[in-house]
Design an enzyme around this catalytic site. Structure first.
Site, PDB file in Angstrom:
ATOM      1  N   HIS A 163      19.080 -54.675 -50.588  1.00 40.83           N
ATOM      2  CA  HIS A 163      19.651 -55.231 -51.821  1.00 40.83           C
ATOM      3  C   HIS A 163      21.162 -55.430 -51.763  1.00 40.83           C
ATOM      4  CE1 HIS A 163      16.145 -54.182 -54.792  1.00 40.83           C
ATOM      5  NE2 HIS A 163      15.740 -54.831 -53.709  1.00 40.83           N
TER       6      HIS A 163
ATOM      7  N   CYS B 252      31.452 -38.086 -41.785  1.00 37.64           N
ATOM      8  CA  CYS B 252      32.435 -37.014 -41.910  1.00 37.64           C
ATOM      9  C   CYS B 252      31.679 -35.836 -42.525  1.00 37.64           C
ATOM     10  CB  CYS B 252      33.669 -37.450 -42.706  1.00 37.64           C
ATOM     11  SG  CYS B 252      33.383 -37.884 -44.427  1.00 37.64           S
TER      12      CYS B 252
ATOM     13  N   HIS C 100      19.824 -61.058 -54.785  1.00 45.29           N
ATOM     14  CA  HIS C 100      20.709 -60.018 -54.259  1.00 45.29           C
ATOM     15  C   HIS C 100      21.937 -60.634 -53.582  1.00 45.29           C
ATOM     16  CE1 HIS C 100      17.617 -57.257 -55.347  1.00 45.29           C
ATOM     17  NE2 HIS C 100      16.749 -57.868 -54.565  1.00 45.29           N
TER      18      HIS C 100
ATOM     19  N   THR D 170      31.173 -34.845 -45.666  1.00 43.04           N
ATOM     20  CA  THR D 170      30.330 -35.290 -46.779  1.00 43.04           C
ATOM     21  C   THR D 170      29.855 -36.729 -46.628  1.00 43.04           C
ATOM     22  OG1 THR D 170      32.285 -36.072 -47.951  1.00 43.04           O
ATOM     23  CG2 THR D 170      31.553 -33.804 -48.429  1.00 43.04           C
TER      24      THR D 170
ATOM     25  N   ASP E   4      34.786 -38.099 -38.069  1.00 41.32           N
ATOM     26  CA  ASP E   4      35.894 -37.166 -37.865  1.00 41.32           C
ATOM     27  C   ASP E   4      35.356 -35.946 -37.111  1.00 41.32           C
ATOM     28  OD1 ASP E   4      34.626 -35.590 -39.748  1.00 41.32           O
ATOM     29  OD2 ASP E   4      36.269 -35.582 -41.197  1.00 41.32           O
TER      30      ASP E   4
END
Ligand code: RB5
Length: 145
Positions: A102, A69, A137, A71, A12
């Protein structure tokens, strides 16, 4: 990942400069950066850009994605709504390698207001150079899907 592997990037407005720095860096590493913007600084909506990048990965057009973005959290949530996408937010290199090894993550999310450019580039390198380990995994990733 081999050279010329296509990596989609989106963000963004909060992360344009860092996204462009990452695109330049991965190009120098030998990857093909598919930067789908945005390029102008007007306020925009991270779900739109998360979905757009996720669809490039889910369709097979790009092998992996890097999204950003402020965060890294909101755009990660949007990307993970697209079936077949496994995206994690990373602020450290250990987690960035482990989500490939993993969790077979196919998109990395970074918070441009959380980490500086130097650390972000190291996180990207850790993500792109790690390989999924498979085995037990793979069983767990199949359970996610
Ligand atoms: C935009 O101000 C900000 O909310 C966005 O970049 C992101 O941090 C949301 O998760």
């Amino acid at each position: 990942m081999s050279a010329k592997t296509r990596i989609v990037l989106s963000s963004d407005h909060a992360a344009i400069d860092l996204r462009q720095a990452i695109a330049k860096h991965i190009t120098e590493m030998g990857f093909e950066a598919v930067d789908i913007g945005p390029t102008t600084p007007e306020s925009t909506h991270y779900p739109v850009h998360g979905k757009a990048a996720a669809e490039r990965v889910a369709s097979g057009d790009c092998a992996l994605g890097i999204i950003l973005c402020g965060t890294g959290q909101g755009i990660m949530m949007a990307a993970n709504k697209v079936p077949g996408v496994r995206c994690g937010v990373c602020s450290d290199t250990f987690s960035a390698a482990m989500i490939r090894q993993h969790n077979d993550a196919n998109i990395l999310s970074i918070g441009a207001r959380v980490v500086g450019e130097g650390l972000a580039l190291s996180i990207v390198e850790a993500f792109l150079t790690a390989e999924f380990e498979g085995g037990r995994h793979a069983t767990r990733v199949d359970m996610i899907e």
